[in-house]
Design a protein around this motif. Structure first.
Motif, PDB file in Angstrom:
ATOM      1  N   LEU A  11       0.845  -1.189   0.000  1.00 44.12           N
ATOM      2  CA  LEU A  11       0.000   0.000   0.000  1.00 44.12           C
ATOM      3  C   LEU A  11       0.880   1.238   0.000  1.00 44.12           C
ATOM      4  CD1 LEU A  11      -2.759   1.454   0.395  1.00 44.12           C
ATOM      5  CD2 LEU A  11      -2.427   1.125   2.856  1.00 44.12           C
ATOM      6  N   VAL A  12       0.565   2.177  -0.872  1.00 46.63           N
ATOM      7  CA  VAL A  12       1.355   3.403  -0.962  1.00 46.63           C
ATOM      8  C   VAL A  12       0.429   4.561  -1.303  1.00 46.63           C
ATOM      9  CG1 VAL A  12       1.885   3.097  -3.417  1.00 46.63           C
ATOM     10  CG2 VAL A  12       3.455   4.397  -1.971  1.00 46.63           C
ATOM     11  N   GLN A  13       0.811   5.758  -0.902  1.00 46.74           N
ATOM     12  CA  GLN A  13       0.019   6.936  -1.233  1.00 46.74           C
ATOM     13  C   GLN A  13       0.305   7.377  -2.666  1.00 46.74           C
ATOM     14  OE1 GLN A  13       0.843   9.877   1.804  1.00 46.74           O
ATOM     15  NE2 GLN A  13      -1.001   9.278   2.929  1.00 46.74           N
ATOM     16  N   ALA A  14      -0.652   8.072  -3.249  1.00 48.00           N
ATOM     17  CA  ALA A  14      -0.456   8.614  -4.591  1.00 48.00           C
ATOM     18  C   ALA A  14       0.803   9.477  -4.622  1.00 48.00           C
ATOM     19  CB  ALA A  14      -1.666   9.423  -5.018  1.00 48.00           C
ATOM     20  N   GLY A  15       1.573   9.301  -5.691  1.00 45.73           N
ATOM     21  CA  GLY A  15       2.838  10.009  -5.810  1.00 45.73           C
ATOM     22  C   GLY A  15       4.026   9.239  -5.274  1.00 45.73           C
ATOM     23  N   GLY A  16       3.764   8.157  -4.580  1.00 45.77           N
ATOM     24  CA  GLY A  16       4.829   7.359  -4.001  1.00 45.77           C
ATOM     25  C   GLY A  16       5.420   6.362  -4.981  1.00 45.77           C
ATOM     26  N   SER A  17       6.303   5.522  -4.447  1.00 47.51           N
ATOM     27  CA  SER A  17       7.020   4.550  -5.268  1.00 47.51           C
ATOM     28  C   SER A  17       6.971   3.169  -4.646  1.00 47.51           C
ATOM     29  CB  SER A  17       8.492   4.975  -5.412  1.00 47.51           C
ATOM     30  OG  SER A  17       8.602   6.233  -6.028  1.00 47.51           O
ATOM     31  N   LEU A  18       7.062   2.171  -5.492  1.00 55.74           N
ATOM     32  CA  LEU A  18       7.178   0.778  -5.078  1.00 55.74           C
ATOM     33  C   LEU A  18       8.066   0.053  -6.074  1.00 55.74           C
ATOM     34  CD1 LEU A  18       3.585  -0.451  -4.068  1.00 55.74           C
ATOM     35  CD2 LEU A  18       5.566  -0.238  -2.558  1.00 55.74           C
ATOM     36  N   ARG A  19       8.701  -1.002  -5.586  1.00 56.42           N
ATOM     37  CA  ARG A  19       9.524  -1.834  -6.463  1.00 56.42           C
ATOM     38  C   ARG A  19       9.051  -3.274  -6.348  1.00 56.42           C
ATOM     39  NH1 ARG A  19      14.653  -1.651  -8.815  1.00 56.42           N
ATOM     40  NH2 ARG A  19      15.737  -3.662  -8.927  1.00 56.42           N
ATOM     41  N   LEU A  20       8.757  -3.877  -7.475  1.00 62.64           N
ATOM     42  CA  LEU A  20       8.381  -5.287  -7.526  1.00 62.64           C
ATOM     43  C   LEU A  20       9.562  -6.100  -8.072  1.00 62.64           C
ATOM     44  CD1 LEU A  20       4.802  -5.051  -9.109  1.00 62.64           C
ATOM     45  CD2 LEU A  20       5.474  -4.837  -6.713  1.00 62.64           C
ATOM     46  N   SER A  21       9.711  -7.287  -7.527  1.00 64.60           N
ATOM     47  CA  SER A  21      10.749  -8.197  -8.016  1.00 64.60           C
ATOM     48  C   SER A  21      10.149  -9.560  -8.285  1.00 64.60           C
ATOM     49  CB  SER A  21      11.875  -8.336  -6.981  1.00 64.60           C
ATOM     50  OG  SER A  21      12.538  -7.110  -6.784  1.00 64.60           O
ATOM     51  N   CYS A  22      10.747 -10.276  -9.221  1.00 72.00           N
ATOM     52  CA  CYS A  22      10.267 -11.615  -9.573  1.00 72.00           C
ATOM     53  C   CYS A  22      11.477 -12.472  -9.931  1.00 72.00           C
ATOM     54  CB  CYS A  22       9.324 -11.541 -10.754  1.00 72.00           C
ATOM     55  SG  CYS A  22       8.820 -13.128 -11.436  1.00 72.00           S
ATOM     56  N   ALA A  23      11.523 -13.663  -9.363  1.00 72.34           N
ATOM     57  CA  ALA A  23      12.611 -14.591  -9.653  1.00 72.34           C
ATOM     58  C   ALA A  23      12.030 -15.883 -10.212  1.00 72.34           C
ATOM     59  CB  ALA A  23      13.417 -14.875  -8.403  1.00 72.34           C
ATOM     60  N   ALA A  24      12.569 -16.317 -11.335  1.00 70.81           N
ATOM     61  CA  ALA A  24      12.175 -17.592 -11.933  1.00 70.81           C
ATOM     62  C   ALA A  24      13.140 -18.673 -11.456  1.00 70.81           C
ATOM     63  CB  ALA A  24      12.207 -17.502 -13.448  1.00 70.81           C
ATOM     64  N   GLN A  79      10.278  -0.993 -11.240  1.00 70.64           N
ATOM     65  CA  GLN A  79      10.343   0.177 -10.376  1.00 70.64           C
ATOM     66  C   GLN A  79       9.214   1.107 -10.776  1.00 70.64           C
ATOM     67  OE1 GLN A  79      12.588   0.886  -7.733  1.00 70.64           O
ATOM     68  NE2 GLN A  79      11.093   2.509  -7.377  1.00 70.64           N
ATOM     69  N   MET A  80       8.324   1.363  -9.818  1.00 71.28           N
ATOM     70  CA  MET A  80       7.151   2.186 -10.094  1.00 71.28           C
ATOM     71  C   MET A  80       7.253   3.485  -9.310  1.00 71.28           C
ATOM     72  SD  MET A  80       4.230  -0.804  -9.934  1.00 71.28           S
ATOM     73  CE  MET A  80       4.541  -1.170  -8.208  1.00 71.28           C
ATOM     74  N   THR A  81       7.182   4.606 -10.006  1.00 74.52           N
ATOM     75  CA  THR A  81       7.235   5.915  -9.369  1.00 74.52           C
ATOM     76  C   THR A  81       6.001   6.724  -9.777  1.00 74.52           C
ATOM     77  OG1 THR A  81       8.493   6.919 -11.170  1.00 74.52           O
ATOM     78  CG2 THR A  81       9.750   5.869  -9.408  1.00 74.52           C
ATOM     79  N   SER A  82       5.799   7.817  -9.062  1.00 74.18           N
ATOM     80  CA  SER A  82       4.654   8.695  -9.343  1.00 74.18           C
ATOM     81  C   SER A  82       3.367   7.886  -9.461  1.00 74.18           C
ATOM     82  CB  SER A  82       4.896   9.491 -10.627  1.00 74.18           C
ATOM     83  OG  SER A  82       6.064  10.270 -10.528  1.00 74.18           O
ATOM     84  N   LEU A  83       3.162   6.997  -8.503  1.00 76.83           N
ATOM     85  CA  LEU A  83       2.021   6.092  -8.577  1.00 76.83           C
ATOM     86  C   LEU A  83       0.698   6.848  -8.457  1.00 76.83           C
ATOM     87  CD1 LEU A  83       3.555   3.164  -6.575  1.00 76.83           C
ATOM     88  CD2 LEU A  83       2.513   2.947  -8.827  1.00 76.83           C
ATOM     89  N   LYS A  84      -0.296   6.337  -9.170  1.00 77.62           N
ATOM     90  CA  LYS A  84      -1.625   6.924  -9.195  1.00 77.62           C
ATOM     91  C   LYS A  84      -2.640   5.901  -8.688  1.00 77.62           C
ATOM     92  CE  LYS A  84      -0.395   9.340 -13.482  1.00 77.62           C
ATOM     93  NZ  LYS A  84      -0.762   9.559 -14.908  1.00 77.62           N
TER      94      LYS A  84
END
Length: 119
Positions: A11-24, A79-84
């Motif tokens: 959970l993040v506020q609008a304008g924030g950032s999150l990073r997702l990772s995935c390993a096969a 890498q997700m920035t400026s989330l809406k």
């Protein structure tokens, strides 16, 4: 047995950032494209971003300039920035891979990770 394990949602506020990772992991002979898709409630799953074996990247128009995708060996990150708030969805990792020399390529999916952006 091939597995795609995702991490990094939340959970993040609008304008924030999150990073997702995935390993096969598992029996993997070769991987073509890797990428991320998302599905919001009541909507179809849609492409977010992909990266080819050679590093060519593709983004949906809705995330261009805000999201970046990276790849290293059998891992892919987003890498997700400026989330809406409209980025809220379950995000799925995807890999087009071949498990053995004798099998063709097929699409594999992770279990999904929830991203929620509050306004």
């Amino acid at each position: 047995q091939v597995q795609l394990i995702e991490s990094g949602g939340g959970l993040v506020q609008a304008g924030g950032s999150l990073r997702l990772s995935c390993a096969a992991s598992g029996n993997i002979f070769d991987i073509n494209d890797m990428g991320w898709y998302r599905q919001a409630p009541g909507k179809q799953r849609e492409l977010v971003a992909t990266v080819s074996r050679g590093g060519t990247k593709n983004f949906s128009d809705s995330v261009k300039g805000r999201f970046t995708i990276g790849r290293a060996k059998n891992t892919v990150s987003l890498q997700m920035t400026s989330l809406k708030p409209e980025d809220t969805a379950v995000y799925y990792c995807n890999a087009d891979l071949s498990a053995t020399y004798f099998t063709g390529f097929a699409a594999y999916w992770g279990q999904g990770t929830q991203v929620t952006v509050s306004s």
